[in-house]
Scaffold this motif. Structure first.
Motif, short mmCIF file in Angstrom:
data_model
loop_
_atom_site.label_atom_id
_atom_site.label_comp_id
_atom_site.label_asym_id
_atom_site.label_seq_id
_atom_site.Cartn_x
_atom_site.Cartn_y
_atom_site.Cartn_z
N ASN A 34 2.71 6.21 -1.39
CA ASN A 34 3.32 5.90 -2.69
C ASN A 34 3.03 4.46 -3.08
OD1 ASN A 34 4.61 8.46 -2.83
ND2 ASN A 34 6.10 7.70 -1.34
N ASP A 35 2.94 4.21 -4.38
CA ASP A 35 2.66 2.88 -4.89
C ASP A 35 3.72 1.88 -4.41
OD1 ASP A 35 1.29 0.92 -6.58
OD2 ASP A 35 3.10 1.06 -7.82
N PHE A 36 4.99 2.27 -4.43
CA PHE A 36 6.06 1.38 -3.99
C PHE A 36 5.85 0.93 -2.55
CE2 PHE A 36 10.04 0.91 -1.64
CZ PHE A 36 10.55 -0.19 -2.29
N SER A 37 5.52 1.84 -1.67
CA SER A 37 5.30 1.52 -0.26
C SER A 37 4.10 0.59 -0.10
CB SER A 37 5.06 2.78 0.56
OG SER A 37 6.14 3.65 0.44
N ARG A 38 3.05 0.84 -0.86
CA ARG A 38 1.86 -0.01 -0.76
C ARG A 38 2.18 -1.43 -1.20
NH1 ARG A 38 -0.44 4.60 -2.91
NH2 ARG A 38 -0.52 3.70 -4.99
N ARG A 39 2.89 -1.57 -2.32
CA ARG A 39 3.24 -2.91 -2.80
C ARG A 39 4.18 -3.62 -1.84
NH1 ARG A 39 6.15 -2.64 -7.31
NH2 ARG A 39 6.22 -0.38 -7.39
N MET A 41 4.26 -3.42 1.38
CA MET A 41 3.59 -3.83 2.62
C MET A 41 2.31 -4.62 2.38
SD MET A 41 4.25 -0.49 4.86
CE MET A 41 4.18 0.63 3.48
N GLN A 42 1.96 -4.88 1.14
CA GLN A 42 0.72 -5.60 0.90
C GLN A 42 0.83 -7.05 1.32
OE1 GLN A 42 -0.04 -5.32 -3.28
NE2 GLN A 42 1.23 -7.04 -3.81
N GLU A 43 -0.32 -7.69 1.52
CA GLU A 43 -0.35 -9.08 1.93
C GLU A 43 0.16 -9.95 0.81
OE1 GLU A 43 -3.69 -11.17 3.70
OE2 GLU A 43 -4.37 -9.22 4.40
#
Length: 118
Positions: A34-39, A41-43
């Motif tokens: 999901n986009d929320f999870s990616r954002r 955990m992003q650097e």
């Protein structure tokens, strides 16, 4: 079997794993689904756009004085501050925070001088 819940669409997805040799044969990417999870955990990326430079102001004209408790930091009068702000803007720093030096005789617990319109 893996159960994945998507809060945006309220859908539940079941993913089956195929075990061949080492576990897991299928490498799940549930943290990136999901986009929320990616954002989340992003650097982190820090750039000049995130900076605010503190500047210290003193009354008068053509005045520049060292601040004893902060090496290499100076208080400047407004005329010198404007020239310094031009240099800062040319470096791409988008904002400055002004900290005036209030005379000790004007300081009190209620910070009345901060509300002085002059």
């Amino acid at each position: 079997m893996l159960c994945i819940y998507d809060a945006n669409s309220s859908e539940v997805t079941f993913v089956a794993f195929k075990v061949i040799g080492q576990f897991p044969y299928t490498r799940p990417r549930r943290m990136r689904m999901n986009d929320f999870s990616r954002r989340l955990m992003q650097e982190n990326c820090l750039s000049v756009n995130d900076l605010i430079l503190p500047m210290f102001v003193v009354d008068g004209q053509n005045r520049c004085e060292e601040i004893a408790s902060m090496p290499n930091v100076k208080r400047r009068s407004l005329d010198l501050l404007i020239e310094e702000a031009k240099v800062i803007a040319s470096l791409g720093i988008p904002a400055i925070a002004l900290f005036p030096n209030i005379d000790a005789s004007l300081r009190n617990a209620d910070a009345q001088e901060a509300f002085n319109p002059n």
